[in-house]
Design an enzyme around this catalytic site. Structure first.
Site: not given
Ligand code: UFG
Length: 352
Positions: A124, A148, A152
């Site tokens: 990841s 988590y 990885k």
């Molecule tokens: N976000 C919102 N509202 C939500 C969910 C997410 O505004 O309800 C925003 C987050 O703040 C972020 C973006 O949407 O800016 C993406 O968030 P995600 O949770 O979809 O994804 P992340 O980038 O936080 O996390 C993903 C994977 C993880 C991994 C990470 C880094 O889910 O497993 O990328 O690679 F670790």
């Protein structure tokens, strides 16, 4: 080629199984179904018109894993299985170390015993921690910001050590950016248990009326519109990245790691607006405080995968949003739906 897919009933695993089967490979799924549904296997069979052998097994049951290898001529493994929720890992780190690390160690021990030395590991972009610059290339500094992510990183290190100790191994770590979207048939997609942690399943659940409003976690980041920027990649592109990695493992040994991303960053607001526009739905949202640990911006430098694997993401954001919505519309309650009138045949769609 006969490929064992751990976590093959999960979101990325299931799409990868379809791609493998459509490429004429034999697939054996190993999944404990703790965060997936057995119906996924039926759907994969229905879509590909191929039989899929599957085992409902916990990878921490080493004897059971051993029997799977004893009963099948496995040539390569794609290892997806593992816990993946960042927040949960902060609350319960031991369960993440226990589950993700021990299961991987057992799997590798059994692979070694049966002389199966071709492995694609589901890594990841989380291994880049808080990136100092974007786009992020594979040689960027590695760090973990949560348990988590640390699992990885530790697994990548283990795999590097294994290759160093025995150059017969062929190991590829694929560092995924933000997978979204679904199979174009609408038969497979992301089906999170409980409240979705990730953006796209939350959006689709708001769109279907399951949740009233999307919370956007902060608009004070130094990004184009203040909301977080990520590299969203279509899950079908990701699936095809695994095929390219396997093709390479057939030919050469080594330890390699590649980013799987598009190289483009989109903000949360851009995702919401694109989803609304292409799907003609309204997504009510509120801006809340930033989520703890979130980074402002992350997107890949995908050059190495293009050069090393001959892989490049083909699908754009609009397609990701359309496919994610089709999946949710066809499966309002995910795989728990009793009857699904929209289930379509593989012949209705072309597979590249
Ligand atoms: N976000 C919102 N509202 C939500 C969910 C997410 O505004 O309800 C925003 C987050 O703040 C972020 C973006 O949407 O800016 C993406 O968030 P995600 O949770 O979809 O994804 P992340 O980038 O936080 O996390 C993903 C994977 C993880 C991994 C990470 C880094 O889910 O497993 O990328 O690679 F670790």
């Amino acid at each position: 080629m006969s490929v064992l897919v751990t976590g093959g009933a999960g979101y990325i695993g299931s799409h990868t199984c379809v791609s493998l089967l459509n490429r004429g490979m034999d697939v054996i799924i190993l999944d404990d179904f703790s965060n997936s549904n057995q119906k996924v296997v039926q759907r994969i069979e229905h879509m590909t018109k191929k039989e899929v052998k599957y085992y409902s097994i916990d990878l921490k049951d080493k004897d059971a894993v051993h029997s799977v290898f004893a009963d099948n001529e496995i040539e390569a493994v794609i290892h997806f299985a593992g816990y993946k929720a960042v927040g949960e890992s902060v609350v319960n780190p031991l369960s993440y170390y226990d589950n993700n690390l021990i299961s991987t160690i057992y799997l590798l021990q059994v692979m070694k015993q049966f002389n199966v030395k071709k492995l694609v590991f589901s890594s990841s972009a989380t291994v880049y921690g808080r990136p100092k610059q974007v786009p992020i290339a594979e040689n960027a500094h590695l760090s973990a910001t949560n348990p988590y992510g640390r699992t990885k990183l530790i697994i990548e290190d283990m795999l590097r050590d294994i290759y160093a100790s025995d150059n017969d191994w062929a190991i590829t770590c694929l560092r995924y950016f933000n997978p979204i979207g679904a199979h174009p048939s609408g038969n497979l997609g992301e089906d999170p248990r409980g409240i979705p942690n990730n953006l796209m399943p939350y959006i689709t659940q708001v769109a279907i009326g399951k949740r009233p409003v999307l919370q956007i976690f902060g608009d004070g980041f130094s990004t184009k519109d203040g909301t977080g920027v990520r590299d969203y990649i279509h899950v079908m592109d990701l699936a095809e990245g695994h095929i390219c990695a396997l093709e390479q493992l057939k030919k050469v040994t080594g330890f390699n790691f590649y980013n799987l991303g598009t190289g483009k960053g989109y903000s949360v607001l851009e995702i919401v607006q694109t989803f609304e526009r292409v799907n003609h739905v309204n997504i009510p949202y509120i801006i809340t405080d930033a989520r703890m640990g979130d980074i402002p911006i992350s997107y890949a430098d995908p050059t190495a995968a293009a050069t090393g694997l001959g892989w490049k993401a083909q699908r754009g954001l609009e397609e990701m949003c359309i496919d994610a919505w089709r999946w949710q519309k066809n499966n309002p309650t995910g795989y728990s739906d009793k009857k699904n009138p929209h289930l379509m045949q593989s012949g209705d769609f072309s597979f590249s």
